[in-house]
Scaffold this active site. Structure first.
Site, short mmCIF file in Angstrom:
data_model
loop_
_atom_site.label_atom_id
_atom_site.label_comp_id
_atom_site.label_asym_id
_atom_site.label_seq_id
_atom_site.Cartn_x
_atom_site.Cartn_y
_atom_site.Cartn_z
N SER A 64 -0.09 1.44 5.91
CA SER A 64 -0.70 1.63 4.72
C SER A 64 -2.35 1.54 4.84
O SER A 64 -2.85 1.83 3.81
CB SER A 64 -0.40 0.16 3.81
N LYS A 67 -3.96 4.56 3.68
CA LYS A 67 -3.88 4.95 2.19
C LYS A 67 -5.42 5.22 1.69
O LYS A 67 -5.83 6.26 0.96
CB LYS A 67 -3.27 4.02 1.37
N TYR A 189 3.42 12.24 3.66
CA TYR A 189 2.94 10.68 3.66
C TYR A 189 3.57 9.81 4.86
O TYR A 189 2.96 9.12 5.42
CB TYR A 189 3.60 9.97 2.46
N TYR A 241 -2.30 -6.20 -0.80
CA TYR A 241 -1.13 -6.39 -1.67
C TYR A 241 -1.33 -7.29 -2.51
O TYR A 241 -2.08 -7.23 -3.41
CB TYR A 241 0.02 -6.63 -0.37
N VAL A 259 1.71 -2.36 7.07
CA VAL A 259 3.00 -3.35 7.73
C VAL A 259 3.19 -3.05 9.35
O VAL A 259 4.19 -3.62 9.82
CB VAL A 259 4.56 -3.01 7.01
N1 GLU Z 1 5.16 3.42 5.32
C1 GLU Z 1 5.15 2.31 4.96
C2 GLU Z 1 5.78 2.58 3.39
O1 GLU Z 1 5.45 3.39 2.98
C3 GLU Z 1 3.82 1.77 4.65
C4 GLU Z 1 3.96 0.39 4.03
C5 GLU Z 1 2.74 -0.39 4.12
O2 GLU Z 1 2.12 -0.60 5.34
O3 GLU Z 1 2.32 -1.26 3.47
O4 GLU Z 1 6.77 1.99 2.96
#
Ligand code: GLU
Length: 435
Positions: A64, A67, A189, A241, A259
């Site tokens: 993430s 992002k 993604y 988060y 994550v």
């Molecule tokens: N590839 C993960 C997902 O889309 C990333 C989630 C994350 O790092 O929070 O679920």
């Protein structure tokens, strides 16, 4: 001297080394295969000097933390308005992978949750998914200062266990947020989440954001300052988060976790931090990574809202150099508050002064707001028969381009004083004639 900082970082890492709380992310099967003991930290200043401690060169997937970068790329490529039409900027108060959109706008609440991040991917203009991914990879690589690549195993693993994100992508399509094929967008993604980085890479990417979009080592602009400002704002409010409020309070740096176990944090204007430790808390944040950031912030005084000193007066000295002519020596950073103080002082002196000369050669930095205010100052002085001059020998503060329209700039104080004397004389002459 750099050893001192290195020692701080090594000590901070050592203090948290024994923590074994948390668990590996297991909803992407491949992520359970990483070594849970790895622990790395890197800190990079905006001039490109970097410190590393522990396993700062261990590779892991960005997840993430991708992002904010894709969001910045979208902002840069298609502009704020077009992005805002598809993605909001409000904290969602929901888990990162919630299958939801904003009740009113029917768009994802922000780009840091999966729905917003998938929408952001779809906004990168490209002829096909390959080209779209290539642009994303190029941009991340430009921020990291080296060519990054994809962990194909993690990519395949997430792709094979991706029902939830597929549900999100199809939901976005049904609300008209995605114009392209949901599976194609999702594939890009998932690939972007599987891009491999190290703590050192994250620190360099963070430092690029800290420098407003200029890569710290090369000095090359990789994205616009406006895109970075917007991205950092959303990281600040939505980056960690469901613990963002606690994070802002205790760490005080815009940040993003993933994550994969990484955390990236930015202290605008100063530095970028990358930490890696793959054991996560129940919110999905790296346990040791979070603790390291808290300790770094407290010990090195990195909270972006800590007021270290009251702002000092921008006016270092004033001197009367001829009848009704006063020089104001300015120093430090001339931003809104400093320009306001200068204007107010000149205004208060108006009864005694006909020509105000601002000596700005000791000003470190000025922004467009302050430039416009100085130009405006002259306008209001000339409206009542007075004058405002600026002494800026190398045109560093008041450049010769359109931004300084209206300012009358001299290379030396002597020249400004000579012009000021003439002005006072002419004014006096016309006053006498009228009299
Ligand atoms: N590839 C993960 C997902 O889309 C990333 C989630 C994350 O790092 O929070 O679920």
């Amino acid at each position: 001297m750099a050893e001192l900082v290195q020692r701080y970082l090594d000590e901070i890492l050592a203090e948290h080394a024994d923590v074994t709380d948390g668990a590996l992310a297991d909803y992407i099967p491949e992520l359970t295969r990483v070594d849970p003991s790895k622990f790395g930290l890197a800190l990079e200043l905006t001039d490109g000097f970097a410190y590393e401690s522990g396993d700062a060169r261990t590779q892991f997937t960005i997840q993430s933390i991708s992002k904010p970068f894709t969001y910045a790329l979208a902002l840069d490529r298609i502009g704020h308005d077009a992005v805002d039409r598809k993605i909001g900027v409000e904290p969602s108060g929901e888990p990162f992978n919630e299958i939801s959109v904003d009740d009113r706008t029917k768009t994802p609440k922000n780009p840091m949750i999966n729905a917003g991040a998938i929408a952001a991917v779809s906004l990168i203009p490209a002829a096909d998914p390959q080209e779209r991914f290539a642009q994303i990879l190029d941009f991340y690589s430009a921020c990291a200062g080296r060519p990054l690549d994809v962990d194909e195993d993690v990519y395949r693993s997430e792709k094979a266990s991706n029902s939830r994100n597929r549900a999100i992508a199809y939901m976005l399509q049904s609300f008209g947020v995605l114009d392209d094929d949901p599976d194609d967008v999702l594939d890009v993604y998932v690939r972007q989440c599987a891009i491999r980085v190290t703590s050192r890479d994250l620190a360099e990417m963070a430092s690029t954001l800290a420098r407003g979009g200029v890569h710290p080592a090369t000095g090359r602009r990789v994205t616009s300052a406006a895109a970075v400002q917007r991205t950092l704002s959303v990281m600040m409010t939505c980056g960690m988060y469901d613990t963002t409020g606690d994070w802002v309070t205790s760490v005080g740096m815009p940040a993003k976790s993933g994550v994969g176990g990484g955390i990236l944090a930015v202290l605008p204007g100063q530095l970028g931090i990358g930490v890696y430790s793959p054991l996560l808390d129940e919110n999905g944040n790296s346990v040791r990574g979070g603790r390291v950031c808290r300790t770094l912030s407290a010990r090195l005084g990195l909270h972006f809202l800590s007021v270290t000193r009251e702002s000092r007066s921008i006016i270092r000295a004033t001197r009367d150099v001829a009848p009704r002519v006063r020089v104001y020596e300015l120093h430090g950073d001339l931003l809104f508050a400093g320009a306001e103080q200068t204007l107010r002082t000149v205004e208060n002196d108006r009864a005694d002064v006909d020509v105000a000369i601002l000596e700005v050669s000791k000003v470190d930095d000025i922004n467009d707001t302050a430039r416009a205010m100085l130009a405006g100052m002259r306008e209001s002085l000339t409206a009542v028969g007075k004058e405002g001059y600026v002494v800026d020998p190398d045109r560093r503060v008041i450049p010769t381009d359109g931004r300084s329209a209206g300012a009358v700039v001299f290379g030396t104080v002597e020249d400004a004083i000579a012009a000021a004397r003439d002005h006072v004389e002419i004014q006096a002459g016309s006053a006498n004639r009228v009299g």
